[in-house]
Scaffold this motif. Sequence first.
Motif, short mmCIF file in Angstrom:
data_model
loop_
_atom_site.label_atom_id
_atom_site.label_comp_id
_atom_site.label_asym_id
_atom_site.label_seq_id
_atom_site.Cartn_x
_atom_site.Cartn_y
_atom_site.Cartn_z
N VAL A 85 0.83 -1.20 0.00
CA VAL A 85 0.00 0.00 0.00
C VAL A 85 0.87 1.25 0.00
O VAL A 85 2.03 1.22 0.42
CB VAL A 85 -0.95 0.01 1.21
N ASN A 86 0.30 2.35 -0.48
CA ASN A 86 1.03 3.61 -0.66
C ASN A 86 0.49 4.67 0.30
O ASN A 86 -0.63 5.17 0.13
CB ASN A 86 0.88 4.09 -2.10
N ARG A 87 1.30 5.06 1.28
CA ARG A 87 0.87 6.06 2.25
C ARG A 87 0.75 7.45 1.65
O ARG A 87 0.18 8.35 2.29
CB ARG A 87 1.85 6.12 3.43
N ASP A 88 1.26 7.64 0.44
CA ASP A 88 1.07 8.94 -0.20
C ASP A 88 -0.35 9.15 -0.70
O ASP A 88 -0.70 10.26 -1.11
CB ASP A 88 2.06 9.10 -1.36
N HIS A 89 -1.17 8.09 -0.68
CA HIS A 89 -2.60 8.26 -0.94
C HIS A 89 -3.27 8.69 0.37
O HIS A 89 -3.08 8.04 1.40
CB HIS A 89 -3.23 6.96 -1.45
N PRO A 90 -4.05 9.76 0.37
CA PRO A 90 -4.63 10.26 1.63
C PRO A 90 -5.47 9.23 2.37
O PRO A 90 -5.41 9.16 3.61
CB PRO A 90 -5.48 11.45 1.19
N PHE A 91 -6.26 8.41 1.64
CA PHE A 91 -7.08 7.40 2.32
C PHE A 91 -6.20 6.36 3.01
O PHE A 91 -6.48 5.94 4.15
CB PHE A 91 -8.01 6.70 1.32
N VAL A 92 -5.17 5.91 2.33
CA VAL A 92 -4.28 4.89 2.89
C VAL A 92 -3.57 5.46 4.12
O VAL A 92 -3.47 4.79 5.16
CB VAL A 92 -3.28 4.41 1.84
N ASN A 93 -3.06 6.68 4.01
CA ASN A 93 -2.36 7.28 5.14
C ASN A 93 -3.29 7.46 6.33
O ASN A 93 -2.91 7.18 7.48
CB ASN A 93 -1.78 8.63 4.74
N ALA A 94 -4.52 7.88 6.07
CA ALA A 94 -5.49 8.04 7.16
C ALA A 94 -5.77 6.70 7.82
O ALA A 94 -5.83 6.59 9.06
CB ALA A 94 -6.78 8.66 6.63
N TYR A 95 -5.91 5.67 7.02
CA TYR A 95 -6.19 4.32 7.52
C TYR A 95 -5.04 3.81 8.39
O TYR A 95 -5.26 3.32 9.51
CB TYR A 95 -6.43 3.41 6.33
N HIS A 119 -6.11 0.79 -6.54
CA HIS A 119 -6.56 -0.55 -6.15
C HIS A 119 -7.61 -0.55 -5.03
O HIS A 119 -8.05 -1.60 -4.60
CB HIS A 119 -5.34 -1.36 -5.69
N LEU A 120 -8.00 0.63 -4.56
CA LEU A 120 -8.90 0.67 -3.40
C LEU A 120 -10.26 0.05 -3.71
O LEU A 120 -10.80 -0.70 -2.90
CB LEU A 120 -9.08 2.11 -2.93
N GLY A 131 -11.73 7.22 -4.04
CA GLY A 131 -10.31 7.41 -3.76
C GLY A 131 -9.44 7.12 -4.97
O GLY A 131 -8.47 7.83 -5.24
N ASP A 132 -9.79 6.08 -5.73
CA ASP A 132 -9.02 5.74 -6.93
C ASP A 132 -9.16 6.82 -8.00
O ASP A 132 -8.18 7.21 -8.63
CB ASP A 132 -9.50 4.40 -7.49
N LEU A 133 -10.38 7.31 -8.20
CA LEU A 133 -10.61 8.33 -9.24
C LEU A 133 -9.88 9.63 -8.89
O LEU A 133 -9.31 10.28 -9.76
CB LEU A 133 -12.10 8.58 -9.40
N ALA A 139 2.09 9.39 -8.18
CA ALA A 139 2.74 9.17 -6.89
C ALA A 139 1.74 8.93 -5.77
O ALA A 139 2.12 8.40 -4.72
CB ALA A 139 3.62 10.37 -6.54
N ARG A 140 0.48 9.30 -5.99
CA ARG A 140 -0.52 9.19 -4.93
C ARG A 140 -1.51 8.04 -5.12
O ARG A 140 -2.42 7.88 -4.31
CB ARG A 140 -1.28 10.51 -4.79
N ARG A 141 -1.36 7.25 -6.16
CA ARG A 141 -2.24 6.10 -6.32
C ARG A 141 -2.04 5.13 -5.17
O ARG A 141 -0.97 5.05 -4.59
CB ARG A 141 -2.00 5.43 -7.67
N SER A 142 -3.06 4.35 -4.87
CA SER A 142 -3.12 3.64 -3.59
C SER A 142 -2.14 2.49 -3.42
O SER A 142 -1.83 2.10 -2.30
CB SER A 142 -4.54 3.10 -3.37
#
Length: 281
Positions: free
Chosen positions: A176-186, A240-241, A258-260, A267-270
Amino acid sequence: MPQRGRNGMPQGDPAPGLAPGPRPARRALAEVHRGDPQTRPTIVGRAGRGRFALLPRLGLAPATAEVLDGFLDAALPASGASVLDAGCGRLSALVRFRLRIDRLVGVDIHAPDPPLPWLDEFRLADLCTDADAFPAASFDLVLSSFTVEHLADTRAAMVNVRRWLRPGGTVVIITVNRDHPFVNAYLSLPSALRASLQGAVKESAADAYPLVGTCNTPRLVRRALAGAGFGGIEVCTTGHLARAWERRIPSFALGLLGDLAAQPFAARRSTIVARATADLA
């Protein structure tokens, strides 16, 4: 009770390998899943596959599984491969390539229950600490599928993987990529709250493991691989979310949003998909 390692997760001595499965059974398993992307085991579950047909039309392509299959196809020899599934789960993209793999070994900090039918052997070990779990130069390919986010010391794990690979062998990583806001929040949630959410998006409670997330950006993955002595490093990202959260319509819709939102910003894809080579000495 199992002993606990430095990361607080179960740890034990390497367990004996499982007896090799019969060749006809392995061949039948591979034949069932080859060629049909709707039925072969991949890194996503089976439920809701009809919704996935919508995603490429929305520009969410290529799928993580497509990138992964391309990397595995390029890394595997035509036959006789020795492969390690590092952190093996209930599903494996390696099943699709089983006819090209002579020896498929799984390693994890807990034994699969029930045993995974596509594995020839299983070893109980911690990737971060058990450097002697396998002899040097044992494998042509190592796959780490959604394991890095659980590792306490990713660089140490990659040093071990580099040692276990034969010269010219390949490691393929999905994480997973923490540069995606949803992933980082999770990943930033308190562990108790995050554990309850894991139960909602995972196939079962047995699939929910403690998360660390200390090496989960494209830059950090590249740095860990380079620091472990790998060359030919390629790091890409995918959305991939929606696929990962497809078990329930609300979570699928949130993942799709989140994906869209992240798709225009690579760099921010999940999800991170990376490969690297154990350079020839």
